[in-house]
Scaffold this active site. Structure first.
Site, PDB file in Angstrom:
ATOM      1  N   GLU A  91       2.092  48.616  76.092  1.00 29.09           N
ATOM      2  CA  GLU A  91       1.049  47.605  75.843  1.00 29.09           C
ATOM      3  C   GLU A  91       1.493  46.213  76.293  1.00 29.09           C
ATOM      4  O   GLU A  91       1.553  45.284  75.481  1.00 29.09           O
ATOM      5  CB  GLU A  91       0.735  47.552  74.341  1.00 29.09           C
ATOM      6  CG  GLU A  91       0.293  48.864  73.740  1.00 29.09           C
ATOM      7  CD  GLU A  91       0.152  48.792  72.210  1.00 29.09           C
ATOM      8  OE1 GLU A  91       0.637  47.818  71.589  1.00 29.09           O
ATOM      9  OE2 GLU A  91      -0.433  49.719  71.649  1.00 29.09           O
ATOM     10  N   GLY A 107       1.321  42.519  77.532  1.00 27.06           N
ATOM     11  CA  GLY A 107       0.313  41.467  77.572  1.00 27.06           C
ATOM     12  C   GLY A 107       0.853  40.299  78.373  1.00 27.06           C
ATOM     13  O   GLY A 107       0.529  40.111  79.549  1.00 27.06           O
ATOM     14  N   ARG A 123       0.855  26.559  72.278  1.00 35.01           N
ATOM     15  CA  ARG A 123       2.186  27.145  72.125  1.00 35.01           C
ATOM     16  C   ARG A 123       3.287  26.112  71.840  1.00 35.01           C
ATOM     17  O   ARG A 123       4.114  26.329  70.949  1.00 35.01           O
ATOM     18  CB  ARG A 123       2.552  28.014  73.336  1.00 35.01           C
ATOM     19  CG  ARG A 123       1.561  29.164  73.589  1.00 35.01           C
ATOM     20  CD  ARG A 123       2.044  30.178  74.602  1.00 35.01           C
ATOM     21  NE  ARG A 123       3.143  30.971  74.060  1.00 35.01           N
ATOM     22  CZ  ARG A 123       4.397  30.777  74.322  1.00 35.01           C
ATOM     23  NH1 ARG A 123       4.761  29.831  75.167  1.00 35.01           N
ATOM     24  NH2 ARG A 123       5.321  31.503  73.749  1.00 35.01           N
ATOM     25  N   TYR A 175       4.825  26.930  68.269  1.00 31.34           N
ATOM     26  CA  TYR A 175       6.135  27.616  68.254  1.00 31.34           C
ATOM     27  C   TYR A 175       7.245  26.738  68.799  1.00 31.34           C
ATOM     28  O   TYR A 175       8.340  27.242  69.058  1.00 31.34           O
ATOM     29  CB  TYR A 175       6.098  28.866  69.134  1.00 31.34           C
ATOM     30  CG  TYR A 175       4.901  29.755  68.986  1.00 31.34           C
ATOM     31  CD1 TYR A 175       4.685  30.496  67.822  1.00 31.34           C
ATOM     32  CD2 TYR A 175       3.973  29.878  70.021  1.00 31.34           C
ATOM     33  CE1 TYR A 175       3.584  31.328  67.715  1.00 31.34           C
ATOM     34  CE2 TYR A 175       2.881  30.706  69.913  1.00 31.34           C
ATOM     35  CZ  TYR A 175       2.686  31.424  68.753  1.00 31.34           C
ATOM     36  OH  TYR A 175       1.598  32.249  68.644  1.00 31.34           O
ATOM     37  N   CYS A 183      -5.483  14.069  67.947  1.00 29.95           N
ATOM     38  CA  CYS A 183      -4.954  13.205  66.893  1.00 29.95           C
ATOM     39  C   CYS A 183      -3.984  13.956  65.983  1.00 29.95           C
ATOM     40  O   CYS A 183      -4.277  14.188  64.798  1.00 29.95           O
ATOM     41  CB  CYS A 183      -6.101  12.614  66.092  1.00 29.95           C
ATOM     42  SG  CYS A 183      -7.124  11.604  67.136  1.00 29.95           S
ATOM     43  N   TYR A 191      -1.629  33.751  76.354  1.00 28.42           N
ATOM     44  CA  TYR A 191      -1.686  33.008  75.085  1.00 28.42           C
ATOM     45  C   TYR A 191      -1.917  31.514  75.320  1.00 28.42           C
ATOM     46  O   TYR A 191      -1.464  30.671  74.551  1.00 28.42           O
ATOM     47  CB  TYR A 191      -0.416  33.256  74.249  1.00 28.42           C
ATOM     48  CG  TYR A 191      -0.173  34.732  74.032  1.00 28.42           C
ATOM     49  CD1 TYR A 191      -1.054  35.481  73.263  1.00 28.42           C
ATOM     50  CD2 TYR A 191       0.909  35.390  74.624  1.00 28.42           C
ATOM     51  CE1 TYR A 191      -0.869  36.854  73.093  1.00 28.42           C
ATOM     52  CE2 TYR A 191       1.102  36.758  74.452  1.00 28.42           C
ATOM     53  CZ  TYR A 191       0.204  37.480  73.682  1.00 28.42           C
ATOM     54  OH  TYR A 191       0.383  38.829  73.522  1.00 28.42           O
TER      55      TYR A 191
HETATM   56  N1  LLP Z   1       0.761  45.262  71.210  1.00 33.80           N
HETATM   57  C1  LLP Z   1       0.610  44.716  69.986  1.00 33.80           C
HETATM   58  C2  LLP Z   1       0.315  45.586  68.862  1.00 33.80           C
HETATM   59  C3  LLP Z   1       0.752  43.337  69.816  1.00 33.80           C
HETATM   60  O1  LLP Z   1       0.604  42.812  68.595  1.00 33.80           O
HETATM   61  C4  LLP Z   1       1.052  42.515  70.923  1.00 33.80           C
HETATM   62  C5  LLP Z   1       1.193  41.064  70.769  1.00 33.80           C
HETATM   63  C6  LLP Z   1       1.176  43.127  72.181  1.00 33.80           C
HETATM   64  C7  LLP Z   1       1.036  44.503  72.287  1.00 33.80           C
HETATM   65  C8  LLP Z   1       1.470  42.349  73.433  1.00 33.80           C
HETATM   66  O2  LLP Z   1       2.692  41.709  73.373  1.00 33.80           O
HETATM   67  P1  LLP Z   1       3.212  40.913  74.673  1.00 33.80           P
HETATM   68  O3  LLP Z   1       3.492  41.947  75.751  1.00 33.80           O
HETATM   69  O4  LLP Z   1       2.146  39.998  75.076  1.00 33.80           O
HETATM   70  O5  LLP Z   1       4.420  40.239  74.204  1.00 33.80           O
HETATM   71  N2  LLP Z   1       0.775  34.024  70.555  1.00 33.80           N
HETATM   72  C9  LLP Z   1       2.158  34.385  70.741  1.00 33.80           C
HETATM   73  C10 LLP Z   1       2.329  35.850  71.030  1.00 33.80           C
HETATM   74  C11 LLP Z   1       1.744  36.766  69.982  1.00 33.80           C
HETATM   75  C12 LLP Z   1       1.879  38.217  70.321  1.00 33.80           C
HETATM   76  C13 LLP Z   1       1.092  39.051  69.384  1.00 33.80           C
HETATM   77  N3  LLP Z   1       1.116  40.444  69.660  1.00 33.80           N
HETATM   78  C14 LLP Z   1       2.745  33.481  71.811  1.00 33.80           C
HETATM   79  O6  LLP Z   1       2.040  32.648  72.360  1.00 33.80           O
HETATM   80  O7  LLP Z   1       3.936  33.566  72.098  1.00 33.80           O
END
Ligand code: LLP
Length: 420
Positions: free
Chosen positions: A279, A281, A318, A322, A347, A376
């Protein structure tokens, strides 16, 4: 001469290009803030993943939350990529972009009855179930609909992915998944539910993971559970190992490639004989996008310098959320450097893109590119301070396609009613 950050955003005669498009021309034409995505970067990443996992039966389910723009989802569907979703809204968009239901998996700790019913009716590949109560509710709703719901249990393998605590999901203390040592009982219970069909097992340990080790630990732990399940007569079809592979945010970052990732984990996954689901992203779209912004004002307070730009935490949260680092490059290179905070118009003191950063000596009207903003970025944006969301464009060689129009002031009022 600046070192190119990646092969999709390169300097030509001191000016930053996305593929064959000058970002200065693009910004002048479309105005800022604007998210710019390289189609080639996304396609290359898809192909890297496909090639890396070509020796094994693998379904790639793009994590929609990273960037749910319909045109980006369409690139995924055109290339036989499935989706990992986390809400009814994501299901709706995935379907609209042409992703077939048998390539959609659905995680998330708080699925509502409405969302569960919607996903059962759409006949998705698997619910990744995060609690016993959720399992019961899915069973009840499936019974009401006269259907069977396909499920996997999301196990929490209690592994430290060594990333930011807010994006670590596979440790026992986090809200995600079912503790791995309780999972066997939950599977046995699930196997007795009339309207549940068990299809797999799921784990996802976190995001922006820069080392392979935590994956190996999580996959080995989960593989052991898979053997135990087999001994108890519970046979699965899919092993979904989630997403999380990190990307380059700083010039010196060196995240594992899809191939390094595949080579390290496939030997363990092969031992289970299950079909693999991944998965990704961020790693699919993150480096493919930049956020283009224009310098509005410069401001000095003693020896502290501020570069005030026309985007901020409303478009890219971000850094504020974070304390994340995003590399920032001038669209037109300058000789002199300064050290400044690059801040937005919101603001909030937390509204910054970079603190104490050495950057080119930009002037009012100059453009900056915030790098690695494809994931993101837009998906976490808001209208805070009533700023219309940024436009999004997709670059394909020398062509530019608007894939999200700039919001208008009218748009900001659409859902509201004056009833008094
Ligand atoms: N699968 C599940 C169940 C997830 O919760 C996530 C991300 C992914 C796959 C994808 O993960 P990736 O390959 O994108 O790392 N907003 C945060 C990141 C939150 C990720 C949440 N879950 C940021 O900007 O760093």
């Amino acid at each position: 001469m600046k070192q190119d950050f990646n092969e999709y955003f390169v300097y030509k005669n001191g000016e930053l290009y996305c593929e064959n498009v000058s970002l200065k021309n693009l910004a002048e034409k479309y105005k800022t803030p604007v998210y710019v995505y390289s189609k080639k970067a996304i396609l290359d990443k898809i192909n890297q993943y496909k090639e890396a996992f070509s020796s094994y039966d693998t379904l790639i389910c793009y994590a929609v939350k990273a960037n749910p723009n319909l045109s980006i989802l369409k690139i995924m569907s055109d290339n036989d990529i499935g989706c990992d979703i986390v809400s009814g809204g994501e299901l709706y968009k995935a379907k609209k972009a042409g992703i077939p239901s048998n390539k959609i998996v659905y995680a998330g700790v708080g699925k509502t009855d409405f969302e569960i019913e919607y996903a059962i009716r759409e006949n998705i590949l698997s619910f990744n179930v995060e609690s016993e109560m959720e399992l019961d509710v899915i069973n009840q709703i499936a019974k009401k609909l006269g259907k069977k719901a396909r499920v996997s249990i999301r196990v929490n393998p209690d592994v430290n992915p060594k990333t930011h605590p807010y994006i670590s999901t596979g440790m026992r203390k986090s809200k995600f998944g079912i503790d791995i040592d309780k999972a066997l009982d939950v599977y046995q219970k699930a196997s007795k539910l009339t309207n549940i069909e068990i299809v797999g097992i799921h784990c996802h340990i976190g995001s922006q993971i820069m080392e392979i080790e935590p994956y190996i630990e999580a996959i080995e732990k989960t593989a052991k559970l898979i053997s135990k399940l087999k001994e108890k007569g519970i046979n699965l079809e899919y092993f979904d190992i989630g997403g999380g592979l990190g990307i380059k945010y700083k010039p010196e970052d060196n995240p594992p490639s899809p191939k390094e990732f595949a080579d390290a984990i496939l030997p363990i996954v092969k031992g289970t004989n299950l079909k693999l689901i991944i998965e990704p992203g961020r790693s699919m779209v993150g480096e493919a996008g930049v956020l283009l912004t224009q310098v509005i004002f410069l401001k000095d307070k003693g020896d502290k310098h501020f570069v005030i730009v026309d985007t901020g935490m409303n478009d890219l949260v971000r850094p504020a959320m974070y304390n994340a680092y995003h590399h920032i490059l001038p669209v037109v290179e300058k000789e002199r450097k300064i050290i400044a905070d690059i801040v937005g118009p919101i603001c909030e003191t937390g509204d910054f893109l970079a603190l104490d950063r050495e950057i080119d000596d930009v002037q009012r009207g100059d453009y900056l590119a915030v790098m690695s903003a494809g994931a993101y970025g837009s998906s976490m944006s808001s209208n805070y301070n009533l700023r219309p969301r940024a436009m999004e464009v997709l670059v394909d060689e020398d062509k530019v396609y608007v894939i999200r129009e700039r919001e208008t002031y009218d748009y900001l009022t659409i859902p509201e009613l004056i009833e008094n």
